[in-house]
Design an enzyme around this catalytic site. Structure first.
Site, PDB file in Angstrom:
ATOM      1  N   SER A 185       0.813  -1.220   0.000  1.00 57.68           N
ATOM      2  CA  SER A 185       0.000   0.000   0.000  1.00 57.68           C
ATOM      3  C   SER A 185       0.844   1.266   0.000  1.00 57.68           C
ATOM      4  CB  SER A 185      -0.943   0.013   1.202  1.00 57.68           C
ATOM      5  OG  SER A 185      -0.174  -0.038   2.396  1.00 57.68           O
ATOM      6  N   GLU A 493       5.965  -3.111  14.523  1.00 60.32           N
ATOM      7  CA  GLU A 493       5.811  -4.245  13.627  1.00 60.32           C
ATOM      8  C   GLU A 493       7.002  -4.165  12.681  1.00 60.32           C
ATOM      9  OE1 GLU A 493       2.816  -4.286  10.623  1.00 60.32           O
ATOM     10  OE2 GLU A 493       2.239  -6.334  11.129  1.00 60.32           O
ATOM     11  N   GLU A 499      -0.209 -10.787   9.871  1.00 62.00           N
ATOM     12  CA  GLU A 499      -1.346 -10.378   9.015  1.00 62.00           C
ATOM     13  C   GLU A 499      -1.166 -10.866   7.587  1.00 62.00           C
ATOM     14  OE1 GLU A 499      -1.362  -6.186   9.563  1.00 62.00           O
ATOM     15  OE2 GLU A 499       0.238  -5.810   8.118  1.00 62.00           O
TER      16      GLU A 499
END
Lengths: 694, 694
Positions: A185, A493, A499
């Site tokens: 993203s 993270e 995820e």
């Protein structure tokens, strides 16, 4: 470590380990931005001599001579607020070299700290007349390799760390780069032979070498650019919106560049160089900083069974104007009071400290992809999330809440709201926050790992400390040990986490590499503990499979050190396996001692850790797609003491892809003489609790 | 005004004044940024049809049809908190046109308001399914001229408004552009035929036309780009750091584009279209907003006699670390307690409301040119500036202080400190702040007049209102009438002001143009009142001359309307001329009524204004290098009333360059039948106080 200045006056260093060359003759220095005004007409009018002078002033690489050196030794043992051990020895020989650059009448200091397991060095620029403000065009720190080593690397990128790890020879980086980059993203690949740190390498003559940085403060994050011809990495910093690589004002220092060396992977993981090079804790009172084991409303949305957003009724949101009371819930909003209470109950019942809730606040209907400035206000809940009721309910159960601040990378907006957002946390029972920076950074042109953003992340942490809050920043820069100085910085993270198991899957050996390539600078909020690997079982459109057995998921609580550990799955996915879940209940999040039993990057990792607050030990092992047989000597146990071991292992027929939920639980009396032989499945592992019997 | 949609479905308007064409057939619409993802590989794979669809969606210019119209009339008189008059009539016919763009299934509304003296129109985008978020590539509003008019223009630029005015035919803009741009500390020329607004024009058939915008909120500032072939101006917005021209989220509106028309310059100056198109005052309590006449410590530094900075002992400053108590004053720091008290005494003695002090705070030693983030903290004074003592001294004399916030364009830093800085003002007697944005904007790539910065300036004003503070923002965007909505926005500089008299000089006719090209949208803090034109007399290295006579300097307090007026010179430069200074003491800063007696842009302006709080009138005239003879009918005075006029005029031999300090003061009984004939010198003027005798 040898230091010298070559014939052109270039500062040069080299590093040896037991006679073997680790770093060959490598230069140090900086290319500065030419002080020339941007206006071309001015430059045209400058004489040749003036142009040469401008070029000369931009050179901070040649023409140096040594005008002074100082050697010293430092040996101190210090206690971290939390960590893999309760006492850390900081023992090094230091060499301070003062260099004079005659032609520009400037001084630069190099400080080297040589440890038993590696080297750290940094640049220092004293306050001086001829170097007050300077802009870095590129830092020119070299690391000359002594061979075409095997490397575990992630493609260099100014905005993401979530690519998959590659394992290749150094000479193969260029050819592999295209496949090393997948969609994200927010991404800006750094260069065709650029990799991120920490970079883990294995030489053909048995050395393990790890390159990283420590104390990256008010500075841009470093990547490493490889030159095949010279087998040399050169530092490659993250640019700002203008393409410059750093705005510096003397007196100032660079981060420490670190080279950790060992004869096995275990040596690398055992090194504490990164923390040791950081400043001691600056917080006077750290009593409010506590490791956290938590559950939460998160995986529900990651797996797409639920949504962060509350309603489908809106085209877009204008915070303060949009009236959510007029909208109806989509029916798939997991962050609702009832559901949250269920997680609070679960946490209370199983001894978890806290509950994280994502999607609790107004703004999620259009949070992504619009470069929206005022995207969240961090304090206004959705109609179905009762802040007060949840606060009281959690408090009544002895459970805390973990706040979620997704910034959507609208950084100036976040800073505008930060005080109010932090006060809201204090007022409503949220001692810790998970922050996120999904999407391209606003202000435009800045990158996630730029000097500007690194200052932002630290600012959020220091301000949080004023409020006695802990910070876990996702999508932020990979850490460089600053948690020693600000131990309320309990996590990041900043790598490909659990995820991604829902976004297509992580490589089976992913967690056998992460400790070498991500945990060197600080803990990772990996959020393991997934028990239902087939996501379509509860989120029908999701065809992703989690590439792990249950036993390996348990092991991660030991192998992926973090003071912040989540049992990430849905409550209902734990309920059929509460015997296995027992390990997660038991496993501590803070340690007295850690022993690296076996560690081969990309293949297997097995670690044993001693609980900070008892005599119990915990062992975890994570292995690759080949499976592994571990022979464990429990000689780390206290001689003469009796223990009861509970071994959570892969079932005989287990494997990550065919039978991930197959496990066995065996108990056994053990002591320091015991040797255990354990077989891990493909993508499996094991977890052992060894409780003192007294 | 006629509106239609042409054969291609383009919205089209034209404007006539008494049969003459003001605006020929001109199109309206937007070019949007194509929604295509940036990644070239994605675009390669899109089919031709998909590519065409993307282009089509970016078109907000063609394919419209009228689906509804509504007409209405509005007539209301409202009272501004401060202004050129105490009552303003807002009278217009409104046409609302709803347009449907069939091919994209979208709606756009055009709202036209036709006044007796001009037109305002804007775009409105209702909340709708097929237009939620859009990015403007360029606004395509046309203004087709009916001839090669004479124009008074400043080169379009995204970062400065401080260029000199040019007077040329429209067709000569391109040829003049190179000479129209001079050096500035922050500049980004917009384009070879791009000019700023408000643009003042004179047609050969006697019309005066002024183009500007009103209510530029959450939008980028508009420039006008001229096409010689079609004699048409098209809107040209200020880009952001990515080159985009606006981030929009429906429902939203554009600013009003305004066309003021008259048969003389007086008609243009008398128009209140800009204020009338803005929203009414949003502040419930405005009792704390008061016009201000002030003196201060500023010209001393502008003329380089003194410095903003305190000391020469430092290479650079690190706020919070640098210990100023260890530094000695340069001896040229004018912002010291003793000197400030002298200005407070002067203010108290001569009836001034306040004293401005620049250079009072830590950080000026290295404030410029380093893109420094943490450049000022806005609350820490230099060792020789005693905040508390000055506060108490001023209060004891009935004088307020005006704060100075030079941001150095480090905008995020300013916002971080804004609450603390405003609270500091409240605590220490500073009801108003002059803010500055010198240098390139940080965040990099943003421009002074971008959407982001326009939002910032407004944010500073609305937050100041919460603290009951008034704002005067220098280097900010030229105003567009928003001071009606937020009357604590008492000023901007945002054009070439008096300081440039010290940087080489302003054109002699500069102030005869400014009311047309700068004051249309809001007042300017022009800071006139210079009595010593030869700056070398007190600042030996400064060879600049102020291009004005004293009489013209007095006139500026009338012709350059502002609720905020400074007597800018040093106290010692006033002392020899206290008889002339009397006019500045007397002249009010708030008005009941204004009458434009004569006004030819570039040549001369003469205005008469009635004090808001008495029956007195004040007249001012500023003229160009040719001088001027004014014949003034005082028929604006109340018939039958007796007045005493004091006329401050140029001496017989006065001129701006040879004899600027030559003036005469004459008193005279006058009434509404009096006609005065006054001769102004080259670069001169006159000022008259007309006091009611009762």
């Amino acid at each position: 470590m040898n230091f010298s200045v070559d014939a052109e006056g270039r500062p040069t260093y080299e590093l040896f380990y037991k006679g073997k060359t680790v770093i060959g003759q490598s230069h140090l220095g900086y290319q500065l931005k030419e002080e020339n005004p941007d206006k071309a007409t001015d430059f045209e009018y400058k004489t040749f001599a003036e142009k040469e002078l401008i070029k000369q002033k931009a050179d901070l690489q040649t023409g140096f001579s040594v005008v002074g050196t100082q050697s010293s030794t430092f040996d101190e043992t210090w206690s971290p607020v939390w960590g893999e051990e309760s006492a850390i020895r900081n023992h090094y020989n230091e060499l301070e070299v003062t260099l004079q650059q005659q032609k520009n009448d400037r001084q630069m200091i190099l400080r080297f700290r040589l440890f038993n397991d590696g080297l750290g060095f940094r640049y220092e620029f004293p306050s001086q007349k001829n170097l007050v403000y300077f802009i870095i065009k590129e830092e020119k720190t070299q690391f000359k390799m002594a061979g075409d080593h095997i490397a575990f690397w992630v493609a260099g990128d100014y905005d993401t760390q979530e690519y998959e790890w590659q394992q290749t020879r150094l000479s193969e980086i260029r050819g592999r780069m295209k496949d090393a980059i997948c969609e994200n993203s927010s991404q800006t690949p750094a260069g065709s032979t650029c990799v991120q740190t920490s970079l883990q390498m294995k030489t053909d003559d048995g050395l393990y070498i790890n390159l990283h940085e420590a104390a990256c403060i008010n500075y841009a994050t470093m990547h490493l650019n490889y030159d095949e011809a010279t087998q040399t990495f050169t530092s490659w910093l993250t640019p700002d919106a203008k393409g410059d690589k750093g705005n510096m004002q003397t007196d100032c220092v660079s981060p420490w560049r670190t080279v950790i060396v060992g004869e096995s992977g275990k040596d690398i993981l055992a090194s504490r160089i990164t923390l040791n090079l950081n400043e001691p804790c600056k917080l006077e009172d750290t009593s409010w900083i506590k490791p956290v084991k938590y559950v939460g409303v998160w995986w529900d949305m990651i797996t797409n069974r639920s949504h962060w957003s509350y309603t489908n009724d809106l085209y877009s949101v204008q915070l303060g104007k949009t009236d959510y009371s007029k909208c109806k819930s989509s029916g798939r909003h997991a962050a609702n009071t009832e559901n949250v209470k269920a997680y609070i109950d679960f946490a209370a019942k199983h001894g978890f400290d806290a509950v994280l809730v994502e999607g609790w606040n107004e703004g999620w209907e259009d949070w992504f992809g619009h470069q929206k400035d005022y995207v969240f206000d961090f304090v206004t809940p959705y109609p179905d999330f009762d802040v007060k009721a949840i606060h009281e309910y959690a408090a009544s159960k002895g459970v805390k809440m973990i706040m979620h601040h997704e910034t959507s990378s609208s950084v100036i907006n976040y800073e505008r709201h930060l005080d109010e957002a932090y006060q809201f946390m204090v007022d409503n029972g949220y001692p810790a926050v998970k922050s996120g920076y999904v999407g391209d950074i606003v202000p435009y042109g800045e990158h996630h790992y730029s000097q500007f953003m690194n200052n932002h992340y630290l600012r959020c942490v220091t301000k949080a400390a004023d409020y006695h809050l802990m910070v876990n920043a996702h999508e932020a820069t990979r850490p460089t040990g600053i948690c020693r100085t600000y131990p309320n910085w309990i996590g990041n993270e900043s790598a490909r986490g659990t995820e991604f198991e829902s976004f297509g899957g992580n490589p089976v050996n992913h967690t056998t590499i992460l400790p070498f390539t991500r945990l060197i600078g600080g803990p990772m909020d990996y959020t393991p503990g997934i028990f239902q690997m087939d996501l379509s079982k509860f989120s029908p459109e999701n065809t992703s499979k989690v590439r792990s057995t249950i036993a390996r998921q348990l092991a991660l609580y030991v192998t992926m050190y973090s003071p912040l550990q989540m049992a990430a799955d849905l409550i209902e996915n734990y309920e059929p396996f509460m015997d296995a879940f027992k390990f997660i209940e038991d496993v501590p999040v803070d340690w007295q001692k850690s022993v690296y039993l076996e560690a081969e990057p990309g293949d297997y990792i097995t670690i044993a850790r001693k609980d900070k607050h008892s005599e119990d030990w915990y062992v975890g092992s994570s292995v690759d797609e080949n499976g592994h047989v571990s022979t464990l000597k429990l000689d780390f146990l206290t001689p003469g003491k009796k223990y009861k071991a509970t071994i959570y292992a892969d079932g005989k027929d287990a494997s990550w892809d065919k039978n991930p939920q197959s496990y066995t639980i065996t108990t056994k009396a053990v002591n320091s003489k015991t040797v255990l032989k354990l077989k891990s499945a493909s993508g499996g592992g094991f977890a052992i609790s060894i409780k003192a019997v007294d």
